[in-house]
Every structure is written in structure tokens, then in C-alpha cells.
Design a protein around this motif. Structure first.
Motif, PDB file in Angstrom:
ATOM      1  N   CYS A 105      35.060  33.473 -18.954  1.00  0.00           N
ATOM      2  CA  CYS A 105      35.525  34.547 -19.838  1.00  0.00           C
ATOM      3  C   CYS A 105      34.550  34.755 -20.983  1.00  0.00           C
ATOM      4  O   CYS A 105      34.430  35.836 -21.540  1.00  0.00           O
ATOM      5  CB  CYS A 105      36.917  34.251 -20.387  1.00  0.00           C
ATOM      6  SG  CYS A 105      36.939  33.110 -21.779  1.00  0.00           S
TER       7      CYS A 105
ATOM      8  N   PHE B  42      34.476  33.446 -24.048  1.00  0.00           N
ATOM      9  CA  PHE B  42      34.883  33.368 -25.456  1.00  0.00           C
ATOM     10  C   PHE B  42      34.305  32.131 -26.151  1.00  0.00           C
ATOM     11  O   PHE B  42      33.887  32.180 -27.294  1.00  0.00           O
ATOM     12  CB  PHE B  42      36.419  33.358 -25.581  1.00  0.00           C
ATOM     13  CG  PHE B  42      36.859  33.556 -26.997  1.00  0.00           C
ATOM     14  CD1 PHE B  42      36.859  34.821 -27.570  1.00  0.00           C
ATOM     15  CD2 PHE B  42      37.210  32.478 -27.788  1.00  0.00           C
ATOM     16  CE1 PHE B  42      37.209  35.008 -28.896  1.00  0.00           C
ATOM     17  CE2 PHE B  42      37.578  32.661 -29.115  1.00  0.00           C
ATOM     18  CZ  PHE B  42      37.573  33.929 -29.669  1.00  0.00           C
ATOM     19  N   CYS B  43      34.264  31.025 -25.407  1.00  0.00           N
ATOM     20  CA  CYS B  43      33.742  29.792 -26.017  1.00  0.00           C
ATOM     21  C   CYS B  43      32.228  29.757 -26.005  1.00  0.00           C
ATOM     22  O   CYS B  43      31.612  28.924 -26.658  1.00  0.00           O
ATOM     23  CB  CYS B  43      34.247  28.577 -25.229  1.00  0.00           C
ATOM     24  SG  CYS B  43      33.513  28.482 -23.571  1.00  0.00           S
TER      25      CYS B  43
ATOM     26  N   ARG C 245      38.218  26.666 -21.920  1.00  0.00           N
ATOM     27  CA  ARG C 245      39.459  26.606 -21.143  1.00  0.00           C
ATOM     28  C   ARG C 245      39.295  27.081 -19.714  1.00  0.00           C
ATOM     29  O   ARG C 245      40.182  26.920 -18.908  1.00  0.00           O
ATOM     30  CB  ARG C 245      40.536  27.450 -21.827  1.00  0.00           C
ATOM     31  CG  ARG C 245      41.030  26.827 -23.094  1.00  0.00           C
ATOM     32  CD  ARG C 245      42.236  27.553 -23.617  1.00  0.00           C
ATOM     33  NE  ARG C 245      42.619  27.048 -24.913  1.00  0.00           N
ATOM     34  CZ  ARG C 245      43.398  25.990 -25.112  1.00  0.00           C
ATOM     35  NH1 ARG C 245      43.880  25.331 -24.085  1.00  0.00           N
ATOM     36  NH2 ARG C 245      43.707  25.613 -26.320  1.00  0.00           N
ATOM     37  N   CYS C 246      38.187  27.776 -19.396  1.00  0.00           N
ATOM     38  CA  CYS C 246      38.160  28.270 -18.013  1.00  0.00           C
ATOM     39  C   CYS C 246      36.988  27.814 -17.167  1.00  0.00           C
ATOM     40  O   CYS C 246      37.149  27.677 -15.964  1.00  0.00           O
ATOM     41  CB  CYS C 246      38.327  29.783 -17.956  1.00  0.00           C
ATOM     42  SG  CYS C 246      37.451  30.742 -19.149  1.00  0.00           S
ATOM     43  N   THR C 247      35.824  27.539 -17.731  1.00  0.00           N
ATOM     44  CA  THR C 247      34.693  27.246 -16.847  1.00  0.00           C
ATOM     45  C   THR C 247      34.764  25.835 -16.289  1.00  0.00           C
ATOM     46  O   THR C 247      34.429  25.589 -15.137  1.00  0.00           O
ATOM     47  CB  THR C 247      33.366  27.421 -17.617  1.00  0.00           C
ATOM     48  OG1 THR C 247      33.310  28.742 -18.095  1.00  0.00           O
ATOM     49  CG2 THR C 247      32.177  27.164 -16.728  1.00  0.00           C
TER      50      THR C 247
HETATM   51  S1  FES Z   1      34.352  30.412 -20.551  1.00  0.00           S
HETATM   52 FE1  FES Z   1      36.408  30.938 -21.041  1.00  0.00          FE
HETATM   53  S2  FES Z   1      36.928  29.495 -22.555  1.00  0.00           S
HETATM   54 FE2  FES Z   1      35.031  28.833 -21.858  1.00  0.00          FE
END
Ligand code: FES
Ligand SMILES: Cc1cc2nc3c(=O)[nH]c(=O)nc-3n(C[C@H](O)[C@H](O)[C@H](O)COP(=O)(O)OP(=O)(O)OC[C@H]3O[C@@H](n4cnc5c(N)ncnc54)[C@H](O)[C@@H]3O)c2cc1C
Ligand code: FES
Length: 492
Positions: free
Chosen positions: A110, A112-113, A147-149
Motif C-alpha cells: 500500500c 503508507f509505511c 502492515r501489509c508487505t
Molecule cells: S506497505 Fe502497507 S503498511 Fe507497509
């Protein structure tokens, strides 16, 4: 000499600001004033790392790259540094090696981080030692929440980027940057605002003593890793802020018996000297917040915040540490355990500040153990911390200093435990159990969201037994995630 502005380098120019709220954060300035929105706001409390920026500073003839959570760093703390954000890394159409590796290795979903992660890796790229070491990379990323990668691809990207020499445009112009930063550090006291509302950063201890005596209602900040949250989360209005970072309280001095650590020494700088007293202290500092928190947070702030769950206080109390305070011209020293007098209360007068901490080394035949219990291994506030200094004569325990954090309104000694231990045979398992049972004599812990009172008591008792089992050399199941004592031995 007084300067009525702060000054820092940004995008190859010097920025001077003479009008800003003492409560402004670096993130506010970036996003709302400069309109550089690459740096994100996630938690606004120093936990997620989305706001990570780098401040390059000149230190002892070198350029160091400090990672900072921009959401809780006050704007005034930028003085004398170069602010580097994610917008600055790519140059003339080419990504920075860290960005290239992140993109090629699918280190972002995503996204964001990602700006924060890239900035943490940029600082790691410029650090010393084996930059491809997985454990070091994990430490560098402990303050960046994705949170996602998933971290595997991010860590792989870091190893890829850091495999070669440190070649980027920042390294290429290091000498010029140092010269520019030296020019900014003019040794002037900083005072921005008026006597009702100001940001001040005295350039000497004498100036600090003077301004704080005149304004005892001002709020001192070291790294603002506590105070920053009062601004962003408690929404407190602090009209007068005095930053102690330039006041010359940053010396670390060593005598044969003790370390003297200036109040504004950062936790990051204090780690190696303190770990030389005992590896357990190094391990606890490695788990103190994240690199971002340790880079900004100070030893003085950790003690002066009077937190019952601060990690340094029980360690220093068990070691027999003392604290030196100053108000105006008057200085006084007291045993650290006497400094904490109640929940959030210390023996500190208005206008009095912490100068330094004196931390004794271990005398011969004296052993130390310390354990931090928290819900999460990295970047988590302590539930209970136990610290043990045990002196041995022959086969008996000759002296014992035991301190706990997280067990009462203040960090304090377990005097009843100590009384049972002194004079006992080191290998007397019954004496360990008796001592452990006495934890409840001195502590009536609270139940809160971190743990129940029963859990805290049980853990504290178990830590007494664990410390003694380890010191006595009795084999016990390995419960340390990283056996730092073994690691220190291997490193020798
Ligand atoms: S890429 Fe989505 S929070 Fe890290
Ligand atoms: C994400 C995150 C994780 C954290 N993890 C941990 C952790 O694992 N363990 C832990 O113990 N803490 C942790 N903390 C809390 C915090 O980082 C520490 O308490 C830190 O040591 C505070 O230092 P500071 O210099 O930033 O203090 P500041 O925020 O600048 O100040 C804290 C208090 O001390 C006072 N003060 C500061 N310096 C002086 C001085 N020289 N004289 C008199 N008063 C002074 C201030 O007025 C204020 O009341 C964490 C914080 C965050 C945001
Ligand atoms: S926004 Fe989460 S650490 Fe700053």
C-alpha cells in the motif's frame, strides 16, 4: 549572545525561523508549512515510524545520520542539523540505492509505511559496521510498522542496498555538509518568542540554569519522546519550552569505578558505555523503544519523567546510582532511589534540572542480571523490569541490591528480598524461594491494560529465582530470546 531564530539546512539552503509555536513539530512544519507531504502521519505518538525523517549532524568531526520520529520532535530541535526527507533521496531522475532495492524487491504494497521505512534504511545505509547483518537491519526497522508487505522482502532489500560501499550524493558532499553545519553552530543561546511563550535552547549549562531559574514554570525537553506525546495526544498547551540538547550536558566520563552520563546524552550514545558494565543493560537498551526513540530520547529524560515503568531507573538503582541536580548556582547529589517520591513525583524543585547520572561499575565478585518483561519483544513499554546486583564472598551472598520497575508507583528496591538474600548460601535454592516470596512485602502492583497485579507479582518472583539460578550457574531452560551474555562472549 542570543539568537532569536532557529537555523537548519534544508534542500541545500539554510532555513531560519523566528516565529513558530513552541509546540510545532517537525512533521507539522514539513506537511503544513513546506508542504512536503511525502512524510506521513500514522500514529502521531512515535510508534509506527511512518513519519521517520533523518537529521544529519556534525559530531566529533563526522557526519552522523539520526533517524527521528518527526511527529513528536519539536521544530526547535532541528537547530544545527540538516533535515533530510524522502523527497530528497532521488536525484536527477535516479532513485537512491535504498529506493531501487525496495522497488526491485517488492518491499512496498500500500506504500503508507514506505517513506518511513526508506528513511530508516537510508540512515542504516550510512551507519557503521556490517550493514548487511540481518539482526542489525531488524533493529534498524523495529520502529517502522508495516502492515501489509511483510518484512522479509524489506529486509532483503536492505541487504541488497547495503551490500556495497556507501556511495550516494550525500556521502559525496559530506565535507561540504559538515562545513555548512559547523557554520550554523554559533554557540549562541536560542530564544524564540516572548517571555510569556517561547522556545529556548541555551548554549551552556550556566545559561540553562539562569533561564530555568527565571522560568521555573517552563517545560524542559531532552528528546521530547515523552513530552511530544503530551502535545500530540494529551493536547497540552505548553507555553514555555527549554530544550537542554545544546547546554553541554552531553559528556560521558569514565573513572575506574563509575560512569558519569550527562543528562542530555541520548539513549543511543549511552548504550555502548552502559553495556560495558553488563551485557544485560545493553540488551535492555536495544529493546528501549526503537532507534528513532533512542536517537532522540535522553538518559536525563528517562529519569526525570518519574515514570514507574521507565527502563533505566531500576537498572541504575540496582547498581547503586546517584543523580546530580542543579538549580541556579546550587548543585546537589542524591542516591537515585531517593529521587522518586511518589507517582509522577520526584525530589526536584521548580527550576531545578538534572545535570548527570553517576552509575557505578560492578565491583569484583559482583554479578548483575536484568530482565525486561513486555508484551511484545521490540518497541514495547515494560510490564515489569527486574534488576539484580549480587556480591559473593566464598559461597555466600555478601550483598544484594534488587530493584523493580512496573511494580509500584515508583521504581524502587525490594528491601525484603535483599534482607533474605544477604548471608544466604548462593546455591541454597530454598533461600531463593524464600527471597522470591518476599517480593509482595514491598510491592502491591496494579492491574492495568498491560498486566494483572497477580501476573506482575508472579513474574517478579520468577525473575528473582531466574537471576539467582543464572548467577549460581545452575543450568536452567534457556529463556532468553537472544543470549546476550553468550553473544558478548563470542564477540570477545
Ligand atoms: S506497505 Fe502497507 S503498511 Fe507497509
Ligand atoms: C514509541 C515510544 C517507545 C518508548 N519505549 C520506551 C521503552 O521501551 N522504555 C522506556 O523506559 N521508555 C520508553 N519510552 C518513553 C521515552 O522514550 C523515555 O522516557 C525517554 O527516555 C524520555 O527521554 P526524553 O529525553 O525524550 O524526555 P522528554 O520527553 O524530553 O522529557 C521527559 C520528562 O523529563 C523532563 N526532563 C527531560 N530532561 C530533563 C532534565 N535534564 N532535567 C529535568 N527534567 C528533564 C521533561 O521536563 C519531562 O517531564 C518510549 C516512548 C515512545 C514514544
Ligand atoms: S506518525 Fe507514527 S511514529 Fe510518527
Amino acid at each position: 549572545m542570543t539568537r532569536e531564530c532557529i537555523q537548519f539546512r534544508r534542500k541545500d539552503r539554510t532555513v531560519r525561523l523566528d516565529r513558530f509555536s513552541p509546540l510545532s513539530t517537525v512533521l507539522d512544519w514539513l506537511r503544513l508549512e513546506e508542504r512536503s507531504t511525502g512524510t506521513k502521519e500514522g500514529c502521531a505518538e512515535g510508534d509506527c515510524g511512518a513519519c521517520t525523517v533523518v537529521i544529519a549532524r556534525e559530531h566529533e568531526g563526522r557526519l552522523i545520520y539520526e533517524v527521528v520520529n518527526a511527529c513528536i520532535a519539536t521544530l526547535g530541535q532541528l537547530d544545527g542539523g540538516e533535515l533530510i526527507t524522502v523527497e530528497d533521496l532521488a536525484h536527477e531522475g535516479e532513485l537512491h540505492p535504498v529506493q531501487t532495492a525496495m522497488a526491485a524487491g517488492h518491499g512496498s504494497q500500500c506504500g503508507f509505511c514506505t517513506p518511513g521505512i526508506v528513511m530508516s534504511l537510508f540512515a542504516h545505509f550510512h551507519s557503521d559496521g556490517d550493514r548487511t547483518d540481518r539482526a542489525k537491519i531488524n533493529d534498524a526497522l523495529a520502529g517502522n510498522l508495516c502492515r501489509c508487505t511483510g518484512y522479509r522482502s524489506i529486509v532483503d532489500a536492505a541487504r541488497e542496498a547495503c551490500a556495497g560501499h556507501v556511495t550516494d550524493r550525500f556521502a559525496a558532499r559530506e565535507a561540504e555538509t559538515r562545513a555548512e553545519l559547523q557554520q550554523l553552530n554559533d554557540g549562541a543561546d536560542i530564544f524564540v518568542g516572548n517571555i510569556e511563550r517561547f522556545f529556548a535552547a541555551p548554549a551552556s549549562e550556566a545559561s540553562l540554569a539562569l533561564i530555568y531559574e527565571r522560568h521555573p514554570d517552563a517545560r524542559i525537553i531532552g528528546g521530547a519522546t515523552d513530552v511530544g506525546l503530551w502535545i500530540t495526544k494529551k493536547l497540552l498547551t505548553l507555553d514555555k519550552i527549554i530544550h537542554v540538547g545544546r547546554a553541554g550536558l552531553d559528556a560521558i566520563e569514565e573513572t575506574p569505578d563509575a560512569l558519569s552520563i550527562g543528562a542530555s546524552v541520548t539513549l543511543e550514545r549511552a548504550t555502548a558505555p552502559l553495556a560495558s558494565i553488563d551485557p544485560d543493560i545493553g540488551e535492555i537498551l536495544r529493546r528501549f523503544g526503537s532507534v528513532q526513540v533512542r536517537t532522540a530520547g535522553t538518559v536525563g529524560g528517562s529519569i526525570a519523567n518519574a515514570s514507574p515503568i521507565g527502563d533505566l531507573a531500576p537498572l541504575f538503582i540496582a547498581l547503586g546510582g546517584s543523580i546530580e541536580l542543579r538549580k541556579g548556582e546550587r548543585m546537589r547529589t542524591l542516591p537515585l532511589e531517593q529521587f522518586f517520591i511518589g507517582y509522577g513525583k520526584q525530589d526536584r524543585e521548580p527550576g531545578e534540572f538534572v545535570r548527570r547520572l553517576i552509575v557505578p561499575k560492578l565491583p569484583p565478585a559482583t554479578f548483575f542480571r536484568a530482565f525486561k518483561i513486555s508484551k511484545r519483544f521490540d518497541e514495547d513499554i515494560t510490564t515489569t523490569l527486574g534488576a539484580f546486583r549480587i556480591g559473593i564472598e566464598g559461597d555466600r551472598i555478601a550483598s544484594a541490591r534488587v530493584a523493580f520497575g512496573g511494580m509500584a508507583a515508583t521504581p524502587k528496591r525490594a528491601l525484603a528480598v535483599e534482607r533474605v538474600l544477604v548471608g544466604a548460601l548462593l546455591h541454597d535454592v530454598g533461600a531463593w524461594r524464600d527471597a522470591a516470596e518476599r517480593v509482595g512485602d514491598d510491592f502491591t502492583p496494579l492491574t492495568d491494560m498491560r498486566a494483572s497485579a497477580e501476573y506482575r507479582l508472579r513474574v517478579a518472583r520468577n525473575l528473582v529465582t531466574k537471576a539467582l539460578a543464572e548467577i549460581a550457574g545452575i543450568s536452567s531452560p534457556v529463556t532468553r530470546i537472544l543470549d546476550s551474555r553468550q553473544a558478548a562472549h563470542v564477540a570477545d
